[in-house]
Design a protein around this motif. Structure first.
Motif, PDB file in Angstrom:
ATOM      1  N   THR A 521       0.654  -0.943  -0.038  1.00 20.21           N
ATOM      2  CA  THR A 521       0.091  -0.162   0.054  1.00 20.21           C
ATOM      3  C   THR A 521       0.779   1.218   0.094  1.00 20.21           C
ATOM      4  N   PRO A 522       0.418   2.407  -0.084  1.00 19.21           N
ATOM      5  CA  PRO A 522       1.225   3.515  -0.117  1.00 19.21           C
ATOM      6  C   PRO A 522       1.755   3.939   1.207  1.00 19.21           C
ATOM      7  N   LEU A 523       2.957   4.301   1.352  1.00 24.46           N
ATOM      8  CA  LEU A 523       3.624   4.515   2.635  1.00 24.46           C
ATOM      9  C   LEU A 523       2.815   5.837   3.387  1.00 24.46           C
ATOM     10  N   ARG A 528      -1.061   5.262   7.878  1.00 25.53           N
ATOM     11  CA  ARG A 528      -1.245   6.217   7.007  1.00 25.53           C
ATOM     12  C   ARG A 528      -2.387   7.321   7.307  1.00 25.53           C
ATOM     13  N   THR A 534       0.543  10.790   2.820  1.00 28.05           N
ATOM     14  CA  THR A 534       1.118   9.550   2.212  1.00 28.05           C
ATOM     15  C   THR A 534       2.642  10.114   1.569  1.00 28.05           C
ATOM     16  N   GLU A 536       4.946  10.608  -0.910  1.00 24.42           N
ATOM     17  CA  GLU A 536       4.800  10.660  -2.597  1.00 24.42           C
ATOM     18  C   GLU A 536       6.051  10.082  -3.178  1.00 24.42           C
ATOM     19  N   ASP A 537       6.994  10.280  -2.546  1.00 28.93           N
ATOM     20  CA  ASP A 537       8.279   9.858  -3.142  1.00 28.93           C
ATOM     21  C   ASP A 537       9.365   9.727  -2.007  1.00 28.93           C
ATOM     22  N   ASP A 566      11.941  11.860   2.863  1.00 28.11           N
ATOM     23  CA  ASP A 566      10.536  11.290   2.409  1.00 28.11           C
ATOM     24  C   ASP A 566       9.591  12.469   1.999  1.00 28.11           C
ATOM     25  N   GLN A 569       2.796  14.209   1.383  1.00 27.07           N
ATOM     26  CA  GLN A 569       1.738  14.632   0.929  1.00 27.07           C
ATOM     27  C   GLN A 569       0.505  14.762   1.921  1.00 27.07           C
TER      28      GLN A 569
END
Ligand code: GLA
Ligand code: ZN
Length: 691
Positions: A521-523, A528, A534, A536-537, A566, A569
């Motif tokens: 899942t997104p980090l 989250r 979130t 984003e990169d 990190d 967002q």
């Protein structure tokens, strides 16, 4: 914990108070005609105890099955005659040559696949059944021989398990042990293959005996296998110790049992190692930390960098058994050195280190060592006596310290260290980050150490806790580089924040599952919603630099990011800092999210140390952490409480006198004087204040 220790022994030194003050003594390395003089002088210092025999296997079992304890009984009797209690060490850290010559399969194999050789110490495998049998045999014979000896009060099992030239063993016995451990953990190969994702590089196992250990194999090992191997090695050492522990409990039910380790060495999970021992004991060598810091950088080492390492070791030791008082089994007393000499402790420093241990919840200190060896690999490691048996420079200081501490009495010394702040230390993260650092310079322990160094000047007391510890007692919990997050830990964090706690964490949060797979899942994965962001990169930092500009709430000068960023967002979180460089300029770097009654703060950038030491205390202050007394940099403050009373320890780790302003009047319980207004604390000085 069975305090007071004296109550359960036949040593008549109950009047000595609740603490163990002693010295590590080597009658095995000392001519017998000097024992009497040694015992008398040890007693004159005011010591209550010694630890002996942990490297004396060759004298206790000169040939296989031939045991000779008469000499050790004479040593114990001589000490006991002078009212010195004895902690006996079991000798499994250094097997004798007859054993190494006869049993050729007991040697450790290091991570490069090279076998170790006898001639030093700690060269054996923790799994090997022969070595376990022989270690248990000598320990059992010792235990039977000394179970009822007047003067013997307790045991130290082995000596600094895993601290040697290589920390883990990769031999055939360990491979078989690992396979059996995996079978017990996962039951079948299908689960293992799935959990580790062995389909990658064609590593599907069809028989348990095919499972390798992470030795050089032309490519990096499977991260899941490698993490489980680190867990297995920790288990192997804990169970090696466990065999001796189980025996000692049966044979010597009236003795306490502990082990001495190096708190911040991450090979063994210390919480497991000490779980069934009576108390934590460990070894503290600030001069050694100083040498290490000098090796790492040519910049001058600030005094608080060294003192923070000791302080963190103490907090770790206290936390390893949920706050129970710990003991220093070996405290540096002179120049520490093996091939090179470390620095001579400055006048006042040995006393300061002793008080520092007590200030952090210690219940006893043994100095290493009585005399200085005139032969063997540690001839340079100075003790309380020089090579010519004259007093070493800190001898009188140790004597004074022991007298002072005894005079303080049980109320202060049995008081409780109270902390409002916790710092998470998670072995899984340490191991997983070592296996895959992400950035070649990134490692877990230094991250935790710099966070500890940054928050310790808040002087609010810090407990070092595990990933699943109860966080309810704390106002704020810090968890740096929390790379692995299990479902159970995520649930704990969620409910801590929900019920009003402040949770501060950082980059790489929850990137891995506890089986060391990347989360899908997104980090930050399972957290989250709690963090309100979130990722984003994520950006490892090399040539392209990155910085952070802080919002009004933190109001610090801009920071540099050292190794990592990190890019965040937000989905509801407030932004406390933004990135300043490149494509990510203006994006969120630090966020704070209200969740339930609490707050979750994400520090996405690897902030330079100076900025970290501005940001973390300011977060602590906004979580309601108050400084008891304002102290200058290099002065440490801790508090202990009992029955509504509070004692404040002020420890000056700098060479210069420091001035401290007191807002109300205190009594200095060591000097027995009343203090008001501005007071002075001499270089390396200590004061204990009571309101
Ligand atoms: C360790 C060991 C001791 C001795 C000292 C000094 O802490 O436990 O046996 O080696 O260091 O080197
Ligand atoms: Zn092995």
């Amino acid at each position: 914990m069975r305090l007071p220790l004296w109550a359960q022994t036949n040593v008549s030194i109950a009047s000595e108070g609740p603490l163990l003050f002693g010295v590590d003594y080597y009658p095995d390395q000392t001519p017998e005609d000097l024992w009497e003089e040694d015992a008398r002088r040890i007693a004159e210092v005011g010591f209550t105890n010694v630890r002996i025999a942990e490297f004396a296997w060759a004298l206790m079992e000169p040939a296989e099955g031939k045991f000779e304890f008469a000499w050790l009984h004479r040593a114990v009797e001589t000490l006991h005659k002078h009212n010195i209690a004895v902690i006996l060490g079991t000798p499994s850290a250094a097997p004798p040559p007859w054993l190494s010559a006869k049993y050729q399969d007991i040697f450790e194999v290091n991570a490069q696949g090279q076998r170790l050789y006898p001639g030093g110490r700690r060269f054996t495998c923790p799994t090997n059944p022969t070595y376990r049998r022989l270690s248990l045999k000598i320990a059992s014979e010792m235990a039977r021989s000394f179970a009822d000896s007047p003067g013997v009060v307790g045991w130290q099992i082995d000596n600094e398990l895993t601290l040697g030239s290589s920390m883990r063993c990769y031999c055939n016995a360990c491979q078989t042990g690992f396979q059996a451990w995996l079978r017990a953990k996962y039951h079948d190969l299908e689960t293992i293959n799935k959990t580790w994702g062995t389909v990658f590089w064609s590593q599907t196992y069809t028989d348990f005996t095919q499972i390798p250990v992470p030795l050089p194999s032309g490519g990096d090992p499977n991260p899941g296998l490698a993490l489980d191997y680190d867990r297995y090695q920790s288990y192997a050492n804990v169970s090696f110790q466990g065999e001796q522990l189980e025996m000692l409990r049966k044979v010597c039910p009236h003795h306490f049992i502990t082990a001495n380790n190096v708190g911040l060495l991450d090979t063994i999970d210390m919480r497991d190692l000490y779980r069934d021992l009576d108390f934590v004991a460990f070894d503290n060598y600030p001069g050694f930390f100083e040498m290490l810091l000098h090796q790492q950088s040519s910049a001058p080492v600030p005094p608080d960098a060294i003192s923070a390492l000791s302080a963190m070791g103490h907090d770790f030791a206290r936390g390893a058994k949920s706050g129970k008082p710990f003991m220093i089994m070996e405290e540096q007393s002179g120049k520490a050195g093996q091939r090179s000499f470390g620095p001579q402790p400055e006048k006042g420093q040995v006393r300061l280190w002793t008080y520092q241990a007590i200030a952090h919840g210690g219940m006893g200190v043994n100095y290493f060592r009585w005399d200085t060896a005139t032969s063997g690999a540690e001839e340079y490691w100075h003790g309380m006596l020089n090579h010519d048996r004259s007093k070493s420079p800190a001898f009188d200081e140790m004597q004074q310290t022991v007298r002072e501490l005894k005079a303080l009495g049980g109320e202060v010394l049995n008081s409780k260290y109270v902390a409002e702040t916790a710092l998470v230390f998670d072995y899984d993260c340490s191991w997983a980050v070592t296996i895959q650092p992400g950035h070649f310079s990134l490692s877990y322990l230094p991250q935790v150490q710099s966070w500890y160094g940054a928050i310790s000047p808040s002087h609010s007391g810090i407990d070092i806790v595990g990933p699943l510890s109860d966080m309810a007692p704390y106002k704020i919990v810090f968890a740096p580089l929390q790379y692995v997050v299990s479902e159970a830990q995520a649930a704990k964090i969620r409910s801590f924040v929900q019920s009003g706690g402040v949770f501060v964490t950082g980059f790489r949060l929850g990137a891995k599952t506890d089986t060391s797979q990347m989360v899908r899942t997104p980090l930050p994965g399972l957290l989250r919603d709690v963090m309100g962001v979130t990722v984003e990169d994520y950006v490892p930092i090399y040539s392209a630099k990155q910085g952070v500009k802080f919002s009004a709430m933190l109001a610090c000068p801009d920071a540099t990011c050292t190794l990592w960023a990190d890019i965040l967002q937000t989905s509801g979180a407030d932004v406390l800092g933004t990135y300043t460089a490149g494509a990510h300029a203006g994006k969120a770097a630090i966020t704070a999210n209200k969740f339930g009654k609490g707050k979750a703060i994400y520090i996405g950038g690897d902030l330079d140390v100076v900025s970290l030491s501005r940001v973390l205390p300011s977060l602590a202050a906004s979580a309601g952490i108050q400084q008891l007394i304002d102290v200058p940099r290099g002065v440490e403050l801790t508090a202990r409480t009992a029955g509504g009373k509070q004692w404040i320890f002020l420890l000056n780790h700098t060479a210069d006198a420091q001035t401290i302003g007191l807002a109300k009047s205190f009594i200095d319980v060591v000097r027995k004087e009343t203090l008001n207004g501005k007071i002075s604390l001499e270089g390396y000085g200590v004061r204990i204040l009571q309101a």
